[in-house]
Scaffold this active site. Structure first.
Site, PDB file in Angstrom:
ATOM      1  N   HIS A 158      36.157  42.227  23.644  1.00  0.00           N
ATOM      2  CA  HIS A 158      35.984  41.111  23.473  1.00  0.00           C
ATOM      3  C   HIS A 158      35.269  40.765  22.327  1.00  0.00           C
ATOM      4  O   HIS A 158      35.363  39.525  21.705  1.00  0.00           O
ATOM      5  CB  HIS A 158      34.877  40.575  24.465  1.00  0.00           C
ATOM      6  CG  HIS A 158      35.579  40.376  25.907  1.00  0.00           C
ATOM      7  ND1 HIS A 158      36.746  39.754  26.360  1.00  0.00           N
ATOM      8  CD2 HIS A 158      35.243  41.023  27.410  1.00  0.00           C
ATOM      9  CE1 HIS A 158      37.046  39.730  27.573  1.00  0.00           C
ATOM     10  NE2 HIS A 158      36.121  40.559  28.193  1.00  0.00           N
ATOM     11  N   ASP A 193      42.912  45.400  30.898  1.00  0.00           N
ATOM     12  CA  ASP A 193      41.717  44.970  31.435  1.00  0.00           C
ATOM     13  C   ASP A 193      42.046  43.678  32.396  1.00  0.00           C
ATOM     14  O   ASP A 193      42.996  42.865  31.842  1.00  0.00           O
ATOM     15  CB  ASP A 193      40.624  44.778  30.578  1.00  0.00           C
ATOM     16  CG  ASP A 193      39.205  44.299  30.987  1.00  0.00           C
ATOM     17  OD1 ASP A 193      38.616  45.509  31.117  1.00  0.00           O
ATOM     18  OD2 ASP A 193      39.148  43.338  31.360  1.00  0.00           O
ATOM     19  N   HIS A 195      40.649  40.899  32.182  1.00  0.00           N
ATOM     20  CA  HIS A 195      39.968  39.843  31.153  1.00  0.00           C
ATOM     21  C   HIS A 195      40.799  39.964  29.959  1.00  0.00           C
ATOM     22  O   HIS A 195      41.346  40.988  29.691  1.00  0.00           O
ATOM     23  CB  HIS A 195      38.605  39.838  31.033  1.00  0.00           C
ATOM     24  CG  HIS A 195      37.521  39.875  31.806  1.00  0.00           C
ATOM     25  ND1 HIS A 195      37.383  41.142  32.672  1.00  0.00           N
ATOM     26  CD2 HIS A 195      37.137  38.955  32.775  1.00  0.00           C
ATOM     27  CE1 HIS A 195      36.493  40.767  33.677  1.00  0.00           C
ATOM     28  NE2 HIS A 195      36.200  39.408  33.723  1.00  0.00           N
ATOM     29  N   ASP A 283      39.214  46.747  36.423  1.00  0.00           N
ATOM     30  CA  ASP A 283      38.599  45.546  36.834  1.00  0.00           C
ATOM     31  C   ASP A 283      39.581  45.008  37.816  1.00  0.00           C
ATOM     32  O   ASP A 283      39.453  43.769  38.267  1.00  0.00           O
ATOM     33  CB  ASP A 283      37.895  44.843  35.987  1.00  0.00           C
ATOM     34  CG  ASP A 283      38.019  44.684  34.549  1.00  0.00           C
ATOM     35  OD1 ASP A 283      39.461  44.812  34.209  1.00  0.00           O
ATOM     36  OD2 ASP A 283      37.378  43.896  33.900  1.00  0.00           O
TER      37      ASP A 283
HETATM   38  C1  OKP Z   1      34.120  42.337  29.989  1.00  0.00           C
HETATM   39  B1  OKP Z   1      35.371  43.054  30.092  1.00  0.00           B
HETATM   40  C2  OKP Z   1      30.079  35.306  34.690  1.00  0.00           C
HETATM   41  C3  OKP Z   1      29.899  35.635  33.311  1.00  0.00           C
HETATM   42  C4  OKP Z   1      30.948  36.293  32.665  1.00  0.00           C
HETATM   43  C5  OKP Z   1      31.633  38.291  31.720  1.00  0.00           C
HETATM   44  C6  OKP Z   1      32.900  39.308  32.015  1.00  0.00           C
HETATM   45  C7  OKP Z   1      33.099  39.941  30.826  1.00  0.00           C
HETATM   46  C8  OKP Z   1      34.084  40.995  31.190  1.00  0.00           C
HETATM   47  N1  OKP Z   1      29.856  36.079  35.697  1.00  0.00           N
HETATM   48  N2  OKP Z   1      31.213  37.591  32.930  1.00  0.00           N
HETATM   49  O1  OKP Z   1      36.566  42.838  29.758  1.00  0.00           O
HETATM   50  O2  OKP Z   1      35.418  44.053  31.497  1.00  0.00           O
HETATM   51 ZN    ZN Z   2      37.233  43.084  32.049  1.00  0.00          ZN
END
Ligand code: OKP
Ligand code: ZN
Length: 350
Positions: A158, A193, A195, A283
């Protein structure tokens, strides 16, 4: 067969984010040291892997990927007291260069969420995390190595050139890709991932020599919310060298594998890269507390096998994955899948 090099540095464990802000709620931080410990234990228990310590990250490698104000801000955070944690609460959208990275209260100029804390240990841990990725990239090709692994933590995908967020500070995968790019090689980055890897995408958005493919949850209702939509395909000379594949809530193994077969793997083959960087988030696992996909450990092995069959020199860089009890075995499943895919004859029992 020879051992697969895996990189980890114990100082990565000194950074302990304790909580984050999720829509106004203070929750336990999912990006724990236990994640790395789970993976490390699984690697050490498996003779296929040889766990090594990376060399220090050269400043030049950092500066090729990240802007100086962001790095200066991380240095400012090293002046925090032991045990102190800083969260930006002001996120200037029209800052016009008025942020001062020597003032921690200005941190929101270089940050896009409230889940990514700064402590005095953030910079050393993130730097060792990036050093793992660079060292894993360097290991490729040495002694016939066609697969290496970086136990990078904190994660990186990110983080953009000038912004941190999403538990990420330095873009480990991008640093590995930049290294592999030297000497004119064409590189593909595949981000599996849960995300979208917005940082990686933005770092190479205009670059035709680094293909960025990401498979992830729909950013309409999943983090990072602002990038990863299918109509983002690159810009300028990089037009056509970014690909985003969005999968629906609850995507299970068969559906995920079909998406790989129908869209992702053909795009990678068509690009014909010289090397692959795999942003290896775990994840997508069915028990993951952050994601909502349904992949099993066996599915992750199969994901690895299909990517391995591309037969590309591959650096796997750890990204997310938050169900700590199964994280080690899931990492090993993915990596063993990659090995089997690359060399079906070699591995059966090792
Ligand atoms: C990081 B990676 C809401 C807040 C958002 C952010 C997730 C970051 C993931 N619970 N959480 O891509 O695994
Ligand atoms: Zn993630």
């Amino acid at each position: 067969m020879s051992a697969l090099p895996a990189f980890f540095h114990p100082e990565q464990l000194a950074f302990k984010p304790r909580y984050e802000w999720a829509f106004g709620e203070r929750i336990d931080h999912p990006e724990t040291t236990g994640r790395a410990e789970s993976i490390l234990a699984a690697l050490q228990a498996d003779p296929l892997f040889s766990v090594r310590t990376p060399g220090a990250l050269p400043a030049a490698a950092l500066q090729r990927t990240h802007a100086q104000p962001l790095l200066t801000l991380y240095h400012t955070a090293t002046l925090l007291e032991p045990g102190e944690t800083f969260y930006p609460t002001v996120f200037p959208k029209e800052s016009q260069g008025r942020g001062d990275p020597t003032r921690l209260r200005h941190a929101g100029h270089w940050c896009f969420d409230a889940g990514t804390p700064l402590t005095r240990e953030t910079l050393p841990a993130a730097t060792w995390s990036a050093a793992c990725a660079l060292e894993a990239a360097r290991a490729l090709g040495r002694d016939g190595v066609t697969l290496s692994y970086a136990l990078s933590r904190p994660p990186g995908h990110h983080a953009t050139r000038g912004l941190f967020g999403g538990y990420c500070y330095l873009n480990n995968a991008a640093i590995a890709a930049r290294h592999l790019r030297r000497g004119g090689r064409r590189v593909a980055i595949l981000d599996i991932d849960y995300h979208h890897g917005n940082g990686t995408q933005s770092l190479f958005y205009r670059d035709p020599n680094v293909l960025v493919v990401s498979v992830h949850a729909d950013p309409t209702d999943a983090f990072p919310y602002f990038a990863g939509f299918p109509d983002e395909t690159g810009a300028g000379p990089g037009q056509g060298y970014t690909m985003n594949l969005v999968l629906p809530r609850g995507t299970d193994g068969p559906r995920y594998l079909r998406a790989l077969d129908d869209h992702v793997l053909p795009a990678l083959r068509a690009y014909a890269p010289d090397a692959l960087v795999l942003s290896a988030g775990l994840d997508t696992y069915h028990l993951d507390p952050v994601g909502d996909f349904g992949l099993t450990t066996e599915d992750l092995h199969e994901v690895g096998a299909r990517i391995g069959r591309l037969r590309l020199p591959t650096v796997a860089v750890q990204e997310g994955g938050y169900y700590t009890p199964d994280l080690g075995r899931n990492a090993v499943a993915l990596l063993r899948g990659l090995v089997v895919g690359q060399r079906p004859e070699a591995v059966a029992s090792s």
